[in-house]
Design an enzyme around this catalytic site. Structure first.
Site, PDB file in Angstrom:
ATOM      1  N   HIS A   6       0.865  -1.500   0.188  1.00  0.00           N
ATOM      2  CA  HIS A   6      -0.108  -0.100  -0.032  1.00  0.00           C
ATOM      3  C   HIS A   6       0.871   1.132  -0.109  1.00  0.00           C
ATOM      4  CE1 HIS A   6      -3.898   1.884  -0.206  1.00  0.00           C
ATOM      5  NE2 HIS A   6      -3.477   2.925   0.533  1.00  0.00           N
TER       6      HIS A   6
ATOM      7  N   ARG B  71     -11.995 -10.448 -10.590  1.00  0.00           N
ATOM      8  CA  ARG B  71     -10.846  -9.935 -10.965  1.00  0.00           C
ATOM      9  C   ARG B  71      -9.948 -11.241 -11.460  1.00  0.00           C
ATOM     10  NH1 ARG B  71      -6.962  -7.063  -6.534  1.00  0.00           N
ATOM     11  NH2 ARG B  71      -5.811  -6.792  -8.407  1.00  0.00           N
ATOM     12  N   ARG B  72      -8.905 -10.905 -12.339  1.00  0.00           N
ATOM     13  CA  ARG B  72      -7.666 -11.610 -12.506  1.00  0.00           C
ATOM     14  C   ARG B  72      -8.399 -12.921 -13.008  1.00  0.00           C
ATOM     15  NH1 ARG B  72      -4.072 -10.730  -7.382  1.00  0.00           N
ATOM     16  NH2 ARG B  72      -2.547  -9.576  -8.544  1.00  0.00           N
TER      17      ARG B  72
ATOM     18  N   HIS C 236     -11.099   0.538  -9.743  1.00  0.00           N
ATOM     19  CA  HIS C 236     -10.504   1.379  -8.643  1.00  0.00           C
ATOM     20  C   HIS C 236      -9.025   1.799  -9.083  1.00  0.00           C
ATOM     21  CE1 HIS C 236      -8.773   3.306  -5.045  1.00  0.00           C
ATOM     22  NE2 HIS C 236      -7.984   2.166  -4.747  1.00  0.00           N
ATOM     23  N   PHE C 237      -8.118   0.665  -9.339  1.00  0.00           N
ATOM     24  CA  PHE C 237      -6.751   1.252  -9.517  1.00  0.00           C
ATOM     25  C   PHE C 237      -6.442   1.737 -11.037  1.00  0.00           C
ATOM     26  CE2 PHE C 237      -5.999  -3.526  -9.588  1.00  0.00           C
ATOM     27  CZ  PHE C 237      -5.336  -3.502 -10.878  1.00  0.00           C
ATOM     28  N   HIS C 238      -7.567   1.530 -11.883  1.00  0.00           N
ATOM     29  CA  HIS C 238      -7.270   2.021 -13.086  1.00  0.00           C
ATOM     30  C   HIS C 238      -7.882   3.609 -12.903  1.00  0.00           C
ATOM     31  CE1 HIS C 238      -6.635  -1.877 -14.836  1.00  0.00           C
ATOM     32  NE2 HIS C 238      -6.053  -1.174 -15.791  1.00  0.00           N
TER      33      HIS C 238
ATOM     34  N   TYR D 125       1.489   5.028  -2.708  1.00  0.00           N
ATOM     35  CA  TYR D 125       1.607   6.385  -2.446  1.00  0.00           C
ATOM     36  C   TYR D 125       2.967   6.797  -3.074  1.00  0.00           C
ATOM     37  CZ  TYR D 125      -2.591   6.136   0.157  1.00  0.00           C
ATOM     38  OH  TYR D 125      -3.924   5.710   0.659  1.00  0.00           O
TER      39      TYR D 125
HETATM   40 FE1  HAS Z   1      -6.366   1.692  -3.456  1.00  0.00          FE
HETATM   41  C1  HAS Z   1      -6.778  -1.598  -3.787  1.00  0.00           C
HETATM   42  C2  HAS Z   1      -7.943   1.835  -0.397  1.00  0.00           C
HETATM   43  C3  HAS Z   1      -5.549   5.354  -2.983  1.00  0.00           C
HETATM   44  C4  HAS Z   1      -3.917   1.528  -6.105  1.00  0.00           C
HETATM   45  N1  HAS Z   1      -5.435   0.205  -4.757  1.00  0.00           N
HETATM   46  C5  HAS Z   1      -5.831  -0.909  -4.565  1.00  0.00           C
HETATM   47  C6  HAS Z   1      -5.044  -1.615  -5.579  1.00  0.00           C
HETATM   48  C7  HAS Z   1      -4.145  -0.545  -6.169  1.00  0.00           C
HETATM   49  C8  HAS Z   1      -4.683   0.570  -5.618  1.00  0.00           C
HETATM   50  C9  HAS Z   1      -3.374  -0.823  -7.414  1.00  0.00           C
HETATM   51  O1  HAS Z   1      -8.799  -0.230   1.468  1.00  0.00           O
HETATM   52  C10 HAS Z   1      -5.229  -3.034  -5.882  1.00  0.00           C
HETATM   53  C11 HAS Z   1      -4.052  -3.994  -5.284  1.00  0.00           C
HETATM   54  C12 HAS Z   1      -4.211  -5.458  -5.722  1.00  0.00           C
HETATM   55  O2  HAS Z   1      -3.681  -5.749  -6.683  1.00  0.00           O
HETATM   56  O3  HAS Z   1      -4.516  -6.197  -4.945  1.00  0.00           O
HETATM   57  N2  HAS Z   1      -6.777   3.449  -2.041  1.00  0.00           N
HETATM   58  C13 HAS Z   1      -7.420   3.182  -0.985  1.00  0.00           C
HETATM   59  C14 HAS Z   1      -7.589   4.049  -0.094  1.00  0.00           C
HETATM   60  C15 HAS Z   1      -7.154   5.381  -1.014  1.00  0.00           C
HETATM   61  C16 HAS Z   1      -6.455   4.585  -2.066  1.00  0.00           C
HETATM   62  C17 HAS Z   1      -8.356   4.565   0.931  1.00  0.00           C
HETATM   63  N3  HAS Z   1      -5.202   3.177  -4.381  1.00  0.00           N
HETATM   64  C18 HAS Z   1      -5.070   4.627  -4.177  1.00  0.00           C
HETATM   65  C19 HAS Z   1      -4.131   5.311  -4.828  1.00  0.00           C
HETATM   66  C20 HAS Z   1      -3.693   4.134  -5.685  1.00  0.00           C
HETATM   67  C21 HAS Z   1      -4.406   3.123  -5.264  1.00  0.00           C
HETATM   68  C22 HAS Z   1      -3.570   6.693  -4.826  1.00  0.00           C
HETATM   69  C23 HAS Z   1      -2.557   4.160  -6.931  1.00  0.00           C
HETATM   70  C24 HAS Z   1      -1.838   5.445  -7.082  1.00  0.00           C
HETATM   71  N4  HAS Z   1      -7.119   0.332  -2.312  1.00  0.00           N
HETATM   72  C25 HAS Z   1      -7.768   0.841  -1.093  1.00  0.00           C
HETATM   73  C26 HAS Z   1      -8.133  -0.813  -0.490  1.00  0.00           C
HETATM   74  C27 HAS Z   1      -7.810  -1.740  -1.619  1.00  0.00           C
HETATM   75  C28 HAS Z   1      -7.160  -0.953  -2.625  1.00  0.00           C
HETATM   76  C29 HAS Z   1      -8.763  -0.937   0.755  1.00  0.00           C
HETATM   77  C30 HAS Z   1      -8.040  -3.226  -1.465  1.00  0.00           C
HETATM   78  C31 HAS Z   1      -8.972  -3.472  -2.089  1.00  0.00           C
HETATM   79  C32 HAS Z   1      -9.187  -5.259  -1.950  1.00  0.00           C
HETATM   80  O4  HAS Z   1     -10.086  -5.686  -1.300  1.00  0.00           O
HETATM   81  O5  HAS Z   1      -8.623  -5.869  -2.636  1.00  0.00           O
HETATM   82  C33 HAS Z   1      -6.933   6.702  -0.471  1.00  0.00           C
HETATM   83  O6  HAS Z   1      -5.681   7.093  -0.655  1.00  0.00           O
HETATM   84  C34 HAS Z   1      -7.810   7.498  -1.657  1.00  0.00           C
HETATM   85  C35 HAS Z   1      -7.794   9.224  -0.988  1.00  0.00           C
HETATM   86  C36 HAS Z   1      -8.082  10.172  -2.211  1.00  0.00           C
HETATM   87  C37 HAS Z   1      -9.078  11.026  -2.013  1.00  0.00           C
HETATM   88  C38 HAS Z   1      -9.496  11.782  -3.498  1.00  0.00           C
HETATM   89  C39 HAS Z   1      -8.757  13.297  -3.233  1.00  0.00           C
HETATM   90  C40 HAS Z   1      -9.033  13.855  -4.565  1.00  0.00           C
HETATM   91  C41 HAS Z   1      -8.012  14.822  -5.051  1.00  0.00           C
HETATM   92  C42 HAS Z   1      -8.231  15.328  -6.409  1.00  0.00           C
HETATM   93  C43 HAS Z   1      -8.950  16.758  -6.314  1.00  0.00           C
HETATM   94  C44 HAS Z   1      -9.324  17.399  -7.618  1.00  0.00           C
HETATM   95  C45 HAS Z   1      -9.221  18.462  -8.090  1.00  0.00           C
HETATM   96  C46 HAS Z   1      -9.816  18.566  -9.540  1.00  0.00           C
HETATM   97  C47 HAS Z   1      -8.718  19.620  -7.382  1.00  0.00           C
HETATM   98  C48 HAS Z   1     -10.023  11.208  -1.058  1.00  0.00           C
HETATM   99  C49 HAS Z   1      -6.852  15.041  -4.747  1.00  0.00           C
HETATM  100  C50 HAS Z   1     -10.746  19.767  -9.312  1.00  0.00           C
HETATM  101  C51 HAS Z   1     -12.114  19.017 -10.027  1.00  0.00           C
HETATM  102  C52 HAS Z   1     -13.196  19.889 -10.577  1.00  0.00           C
HETATM  103  C53 HAS Z   1     -14.132  18.859 -10.892  1.00  0.00           C
HETATM  104  C54 HAS Z   1     -13.239  21.250 -10.576  1.00  0.00           C
END
Ligand code: HAS
Length: 564
Positions: free
Chosen positions: A238, A454-455, A389-391, A242
């Site tokens: 995880h 998946r997979r 999610h990860f795409h 980041y």
């Molecule tokens: Fe995740 C599974 C939880 C973030 C990548 N994640 C994965 C896997 C990958 C991955 C590759 O809790 C699969 C792994 C595998 O092969 O089994 N993930 C989270 C959580 C976050 C999160 C809580 N993941 C990421 C990021 C990744 C990534 C970043 C890659 C870079 N994830 C999980 C969990 C799993 C998981 C479980 C396991 C699932 C399972 O059961 O297998 C958090 O860090 C996300 C926080 C993000 C936010 C969004 C903030 C938004 C921002 C943009 C602002 C936009 C603006 C634009 C300013 C709260 C900063 C303006 C827009 C207008 C419309 C004007």
């Protein structure tokens, strides 16, 4: 009239300024070598991705010499591990050189050693995958057993990254010594935080590979403790996400404000967000293992709570980005609640591609919060929802930011220009990516909620009614994936053009200044010792008892399986 002395002084000042604004040519070569490897991975990984969606839709069958899991391993390793690690090594080298100053010869040599160690490791691992001796996917879960050379190859990629990252830290430390008492350049600071995070998290996978998987695949031991190996993997896994994300955040915080003509909203906020990532990225790996029976529920709960904490620095980043955009838009005369939005430079690919990434990160991050919530994880775990999610996160928020950065960084590094036409092509690629990904990832999310695993390759599961429901979504994934592949072809063409054919010239490496009147950054935010101690304390708290429990209570280990 200006005197000769004044002229000499002003020439010296402007050459010093130039030195700081342009990455030194020798450092640029090192950065470029890494970035080129990353983009070769994009093309090959993209071809594998296209094959996968076509196979899963039922439209295409692979020739006898290729199997689905081999192609899926190529895709995951090249895009999840190689594109990211090499791009980060290249980008961070350029970032340090640009903001802390040119590397010394010794630092640069260390950087090249790191690059070659990682590249040799990559070739070794790739040879094992291509000869079908390592179809174990990018997470290489035991008891699937690959050839030992595959594990050693990946270990070398990590060791190579340790070495090049050490060169970056050495240059930063040199800057600190030369500028005692000053707050360090934001971009360099961010690179160093990301590197520390990488050192600490890769220890988990290094132990897994060297102590468990390599002796087991060499038949020195017969069995492996599967649960321990997965726990060590996710201790790393995880934080790995980041490690991928933080370079994108570097661009969002430091480059984008300059591109839109604005200022950094708050350096203190940015530094605090990065330190929070440092202390919270590792002790959350158990949220990938909620469904594993051998881990006590209390520790899953504790790491779930920590996962919700690690969302906070992303929410801070969202706040800072909105503030930056709104302040700049209003400065340009935007009126009303959303008038500022129209004032942003929509035709500039340096802005548009990362912006599409930010928009994708809103549903991507929300999906992460769903995953992190135990009861909802029970519904989506091991379904193709997770792939969706990860795409959105790595393959859109992060990848589009990397691409949008490479399109100006490559010409900056090799003395060429991002021309108007190349900029338009870059925007086309970004828009194609957004459309393709919306279709593909959207279909993955829905199919996942309907239970599609998946997979898995194409299967009708013996004519099951439920499996029949998934087919139309798999076809949609093939449509989205094909659009993404067209985008990859445009991106590859652009990279070749920018590397070898674009006109010679000077391309800016944009670095924004902090908003005037912003409070001085508190020194505590740069106290690596303090944050390092907190980091280690939280990791020890979150992992010691679960790991002791696993070691004491694991059943007899598993022999290796080769299912391909
Ligand atoms: Fe995740 C599974 C939880 C973030 C990548 N994640 C994965 C896997 C990958 C991955 C590759 O809790 C699969 C792994 C595998 O092969 O089994 N993930 C989270 C959580 C976050 C999160 C809580 N993941 C990421 C990021 C990744 C990534 C970043 C890659 C870079 N994830 C999980 C969990 C799993 C998981 C479980 C396991 C699932 C399972 O059961 O297998 C958090 O860090 C996300 C926080 C993000 C936010 C969004 C903030 C938004 C921002 C943009 C602002 C936009 C603006 C634009 C300013 C709260 C900063 C303006 C827009 C207008 C419309 C004007």
């Amino acid at each position: 009239m200006t005197t000769t002395k004044e002229t000499v002084q002003s020439t010296a000042t402007s050459s010093l300024k130039k030195q700081l604004e342009f990455v030194d040519r020798k450092d640029a070569k090192l950065a470029l070598a890494n970035i080129y490897v990353a983009f070769i991975a994009v093309l090959l990984g993209g071809i594998a991705g296209l094959l996968q969606v076509l196979v899963r839709s039922g439209a295409v069958e692979l020739p006898g010499f290729l199997n689905y899991y081999q192609v899926l391993t190529v895709h995951g390793v090249l895009l999840g591990l190689v594109l990211t690690t090499f791009f980060i090594m290249g980008f961070q080298t350029a970032a340090i050189s640009r903001t802390s100053g040119t590397f010394t010869n010794k630092q640069r040599t260390i950087g090249w050693i790191g690059f070659w160690v990682a590249t040799i490791g990559l070739v070794a691992a790739a040879a094992m995958i291509l000869t079908n001796q390592a179809s174990v996917l990018y997470t290489f879960y035991a008891p699937l057993q690959a050839h030992a050379v595959f594990y050693l190859g990946l270990a070398l990629v990590v060791v190579g990254s340790w070495i090049i990252n050490a060169a970056q830290i050495m240059r930063y430390v040199q800057w600190k010594k030369e500028n005692k008492g000053q707050s360090s350049p934001l971009l360099s600071f961010m690179v160093v935080v990301n590197n520390f995070l990488w050192y600490v998290c890769t220890l988990g996978v290094a132990i897994e590979v060297l102590v468990q998987l390599v002796p087991w695949s060499l038949n020195l031991v017969e069995r492996v403790d599967v649960l321990l190996s997965r726990t060590l993997f996710w201790y790393f896994g995880h934080a790995l996400v980041y490690f991928w994300l933080l370079p994108a955040y570097m661009v969002w915080y430091v480059v984008i404000p300059k591109v839109i003509g604005g200022k950094i909203f708050s350096e203190s906020l940015a530094k605090l967000a990065f330190m929070l990532f440092l202390i919270l990225s590792v002790p959350v790996g158990l949220h990938h293992q909620y469904m594993e029976p051998g881990i006590d529920a209390l520790w899953k709960f504790i790491q779930a709570v920590l996962t919700f904490f690690v969302v906070i620095p992303s929410l801070m980043t969202a706040f800072a980005m909105f503030a930056t955009f709104e302040l700049r838009g209003r400065e340009l005369g935007g009126k009303g609640i959303f008038g500022w939005f129209k004032k942003l430079p929509w035709s500039d690919s340096r802005f548009l591609l990362p912006f599409i990434g930010m928009v994708a990160f809103i549903p991507g991050g929300a999906g992460g919060i769903v995953n992190a919530s135990y009861q909802m994880n029970e519904l989506v775990h091991n379904t193709i929802w997770v792939t969706g999610h990860f795409h959105l996160t790595i393959a859109t928020a992060v990848a589009l930011t990397y691409f949008g950065t490479a399109f100006w960084l490559i010409p900056h590094l090799n003395g060429r220009k991002l021309t108007k036409r190349a900029n338009s092509m870059a925007n086309c690629a970004g828009i194609l990516w957004a459309i393709g990904m919306a279709i593909m990832s959207g279909a993955m999310h829905v199919a996942g909620l309907l239970g599609a695993p998946r997979r898995s390759a194409y299967s009708e599961y013996g004519g099951s009614e439920q499996a029949a429901e998934w087919i139309s979504y798999q076809i949609a994934q093939a449509v989205g994936g094909s659009i993404l592949f067209i985008a990859i072809l445009v991106i590859t063409g652009l990279i070749i053009y920018l590397a070898f054919f674009a006109p010679k010239g000077e391309q800016e490496f944009p670095i924004a200044e902090v908003a005037p009147g912003a409070a001085k950054t508190p020194a505590v935010l740069e106290n690596f010792k303090l944050w390092g101690i907190i980091m280690i304390a939280v990791i020890i708290f979150a992992y010691t008892i679960p790991i002791i429990d696993i070691i004491n209570n694991s059943p007899v280990g598993s022999k290796g399986f080769k299912l391909w």
